[in-house]
Design an enzyme around this catalytic site. Structure first.
Site, PDB file in Angstrom:
ATOM      1  N   HIS A  33      28.461  55.801  61.346  1.00 26.76           N
ATOM      2  CA  HIS A  33      27.472  55.460  62.371  1.00 26.76           C
ATOM      3  C   HIS A  33      26.351  56.494  62.351  1.00 26.76           C
ATOM      4  O   HIS A  33      26.582  57.688  62.552  1.00 26.76           O
ATOM      5  CB  HIS A  33      28.156  55.432  63.741  1.00 26.76           C
ATOM      6  CG  HIS A  33      27.321  54.876  64.842  1.00 26.76           C
ATOM      7  ND1 HIS A  33      27.141  53.523  65.040  1.00 26.76           N
ATOM      8  CD2 HIS A  33      26.602  55.488  65.809  1.00 26.76           C
ATOM      9  CE1 HIS A  33      26.360  53.330  66.085  1.00 26.76           C
ATOM     10  NE2 HIS A  33      26.009  54.509  66.574  1.00 26.76           N
ATOM     11  N   ASP A  35      22.883  57.516  64.030  1.00 30.49           N
ATOM     12  CA  ASP A  35      22.003  57.307  65.183  1.00 30.49           C
ATOM     13  C   ASP A  35      20.608  57.835  64.898  1.00 30.49           C
ATOM     14  O   ASP A  35      20.435  58.975  64.471  1.00 30.49           O
ATOM     15  CB  ASP A  35      22.554  58.050  66.409  1.00 30.49           C
ATOM     16  CG  ASP A  35      23.782  57.378  66.992  1.00 30.49           C
ATOM     17  OD1 ASP A  35      23.697  56.177  67.329  1.00 30.49           O
ATOM     18  OD2 ASP A  35      24.831  58.047  67.103  1.00 30.49           O
ATOM     19  N   HIS A  67      22.033  52.820  63.762  1.00 28.92           N
ATOM     20  CA  HIS A  67      21.750  52.435  65.150  1.00 28.92           C
ATOM     21  C   HIS A  67      20.400  53.041  65.541  1.00 28.92           C
ATOM     22  O   HIS A  67      20.290  54.242  65.727  1.00 28.92           O
ATOM     23  CB  HIS A  67      22.887  52.960  66.035  1.00 28.92           C
ATOM     24  CG  HIS A  67      22.699  52.694  67.495  1.00 28.92           C
ATOM     25  ND1 HIS A  67      23.411  53.373  68.462  1.00 28.92           N
ATOM     26  CD2 HIS A  67      21.886  51.821  68.168  1.00 28.92           C
ATOM     27  CE1 HIS A  67      23.041  52.934  69.657  1.00 28.92           C
ATOM     28  NE2 HIS A  67      22.120  52.003  69.507  1.00 28.92           N
ATOM     29  N   GLY A 143      21.474  57.696  73.959  1.00 33.06           N
ATOM     30  CA  GLY A 143      20.629  58.883  73.818  1.00 33.06           C
ATOM     31  C   GLY A 143      21.382  60.183  73.652  1.00 33.06           C
ATOM     32  O   GLY A 143      20.872  61.115  73.033  1.00 33.06           O
ATOM     33  N   PHE A 144      22.594  60.235  74.198  1.00 33.68           N
ATOM     34  CA  PHE A 144      23.345  61.494  74.114  1.00 33.68           C
ATOM     35  C   PHE A 144      24.816  61.213  73.874  1.00 33.68           C
ATOM     36  O   PHE A 144      25.340  60.195  74.330  1.00 33.68           O
ATOM     37  CB  PHE A 144      23.205  62.301  75.415  1.00 33.68           C
ATOM     38  CG  PHE A 144      21.806  62.780  75.655  1.00 33.68           C
ATOM     39  CD1 PHE A 144      21.387  64.007  75.178  1.00 33.68           C
ATOM     40  CD2 PHE A 144      20.891  61.976  76.325  1.00 33.68           C
ATOM     41  CE1 PHE A 144      20.080  64.441  75.371  1.00 33.68           C
ATOM     42  CE2 PHE A 144      19.576  62.400  76.526  1.00 33.68           C
ATOM     43  CZ  PHE A 144      19.171  63.637  76.049  1.00 33.68           C
ATOM     44  N   ALA A 145      25.447  62.132  73.156  1.00 30.86           N
ATOM     45  CA  ALA A 145      26.895  62.059  72.987  1.00 30.86           C
ATOM     46  C   ALA A 145      27.542  62.630  74.248  1.00 30.86           C
ATOM     47  O   ALA A 145      26.903  63.347  75.021  1.00 30.86           O
ATOM     48  CB  ALA A 145      27.307  62.860  71.763  1.00 30.86           C
ATOM     49  N   GLY A 146      28.794  62.268  74.458  1.00 24.53           N
ATOM     50  CA  GLY A 146      29.571  62.889  75.534  1.00 24.53           C
ATOM     51  C   GLY A 146      29.262  62.380  76.931  1.00 24.53           C
ATOM     52  O   GLY A 146      29.545  63.053  77.918  1.00 24.53           O
ATOM     53  N   ASP A 176      29.936  51.094  71.328  1.00 23.56           N
ATOM     54  CA  ASP A 176      29.366  52.432  71.123  1.00 23.56           C
ATOM     55  C   ASP A 176      29.234  53.154  72.462  1.00 23.56           C
ATOM     56  O   ASP A 176      28.538  52.667  73.355  1.00 23.56           O
ATOM     57  CB  ASP A 176      27.991  52.302  70.445  1.00 23.56           C
ATOM     58  CG  ASP A 176      27.375  53.651  70.079  1.00 23.56           C
ATOM     59  OD1 ASP A 176      28.060  54.685  70.212  1.00 23.56           O
ATOM     60  OD2 ASP A 176      26.205  53.667  69.643  1.00 23.56           O
ATOM     61  N   GLY A 177      29.915  54.283  72.572  1.00 25.31           N
ATOM     62  CA  GLY A 177      29.804  55.111  73.759  1.00 25.31           C
ATOM     63  C   GLY A 177      31.139  55.346  74.426  1.00 25.31           C
ATOM     64  O   GLY A 177      31.804  54.397  74.838  1.00 25.31           O
TER      65      GLY A 177
HETATM   66  C1  DX5 Z   1      25.000  57.606  71.947  1.00 25.00           C
HETATM   67  C2  DX5 Z   1      25.271  57.378  70.506  1.00 25.00           C
HETATM   68  C3  DX5 Z   1      26.689  57.405  70.095  1.00 25.00           C
HETATM   69  C4  DX5 Z   1      27.496  58.615  70.458  1.00 25.00           C
HETATM   70  C5  DX5 Z   1      28.826  58.149  70.949  1.00 25.00           C
HETATM   71  O1  DX5 Z   1      23.714  57.231  72.293  1.00 25.00           O
HETATM   72  O2  DX5 Z   1      24.761  56.117  70.149  1.00 25.00           O
HETATM   73  O3  DX5 Z   1      26.771  57.133  68.714  1.00 25.00           O
HETATM   74  O4  DX5 Z   1      27.590  59.515  69.423  1.00 25.00           O
HETATM   75  O5  DX5 Z   1      29.805  59.122  70.988  1.00 25.00           O
HETATM   76  P1  DX5 Z   1      30.533  59.667  72.328  1.00 25.00           P
HETATM   77  O6  DX5 Z   1      30.112  58.838  73.497  1.00 25.00           O
HETATM   78  O7  DX5 Z   1      31.993  59.570  72.057  1.00 25.00           O
HETATM   79  O8  DX5 Z   1      30.082  61.075  72.441  1.00 25.00           O
HETATM   80 ZN    ZN Z   2      25.013  54.899  68.346  1.00 19.06          ZN
END
Ligand code: DX5
Ligand code: ZN
Length: 221
Positions: A33, A35, A67, A143-146, A176-177
């Site tokens: 994936h 981003d 993505h 927009g953000f992980a975590g 995703d998310g």
């Molecule tokens: C968020 C990204 C995701 C993110 C998901 O905008 O599109 O790809 O990396 O990972 P999590 O939610 O597990 O940190």
């Molecule tokens: Zn993503």
């Protein structure tokens, strides 16, 4: 169809992206994936189009799951070297002419997918299911992980599964998310096919990536 993983490269060690990719590729992971963010559609930046292009030279089996969280995503397709084998997901909310963007992805031999943000109703997908190969249901604000999962996301995922099945179209359902260890099996039960594994699972601190991939593959099988 068996459930498949799409580990999120933005959550991997930025100083070692090549070795991170090679390990996943050698393990037979289906997708990576990738981003992309423009700092306008979402207030952040991550992998550059050139970094996304460069992954091509490392991958042997694993396919790119790109993505694009950006307005008018088609302006980046050349720089990412989009082509055969790639999934290219664009946001429903970010395109002036979604039909033309989807056609452009197809013209390049890639598989178009539509991503919807948490505040976008699943019903908007109805008119597009016969034109795409995939959809991404965002279960966090992009927009953000975590980030924490948005309430109602599992029900939305199940509703999109039902829509796809009733349409008779062959569409891959990606989530995703916050695809966490705790939630991924539940997301599978809701009908997801492809699981973006980021900081909530595979890339938690201290985990061995090989063991984590094996464990997660089992959970989403
Ligand atoms: C968020 C990204 C995701 C993110 C998901 O905008 O599109 O790809 O990396 O990972 P999590 O939610 O597990 O940190
Ligand atoms: Zn993503």
């Amino acid at each position: 169809m068996r459930g498949m993983l799409s580990p999120s490269l933005m959550c991997a060690d930025v100083l070692n992206l090549q070795s991170e990719l090679t390990v996943l590729d050698e393990m037979g992971v289906d997708y990576i994936h990738l981003d992309f963010m423009d700092n306008h559609f979402v207030p952040n930046l991550t992998l550059s189009p050139e970094a996304i292009k460069a992954t091509k030279s490392v991958l042997r089996h694993m396919k790119r799951d790109i993505h694009i969280m950006a307005f008018e995503p088609q302006q980046y397709f050349d720089r990412m070297d989009i082509g055969e084998g790639d999934i290219v997901a664009v946001h429903y909310e970010a395109c002036d002419d979604l039909g033309a963007v989807i056609e452009e992805i197809r013209r390049r031999g890639a598989s178009p997918s539509i991503a919807i943000s948490p505040d976008t109703k699943s019903e908007v997908l109805a008119d597009w299911l016969d034109k795409v190969d995939g959809v991404i249901v965002m279960t966090v604000y992009p927009g953000f992980a975590g980030r924490p999962i948005v309430e109602g996301s599992l029900q939305k995922l199940a509703a999109v599964r039902k829509m796809i099945d009733e349409s008779g179209c062959k569409v891959l359902l990606e989530v995703d998310g916050h695809v966490s260890w705790e939630l991924c099996a539940e997301m599978r039960a809701c009908g997801a096919d492809l699981f973006v594994a980021g900081s909530s699972s595979l890339y938690q601190k201290g985990l061995d990536i090989r063991e984590a991939v094996t464990r997660m593959t089992e959970l989403v099988r």
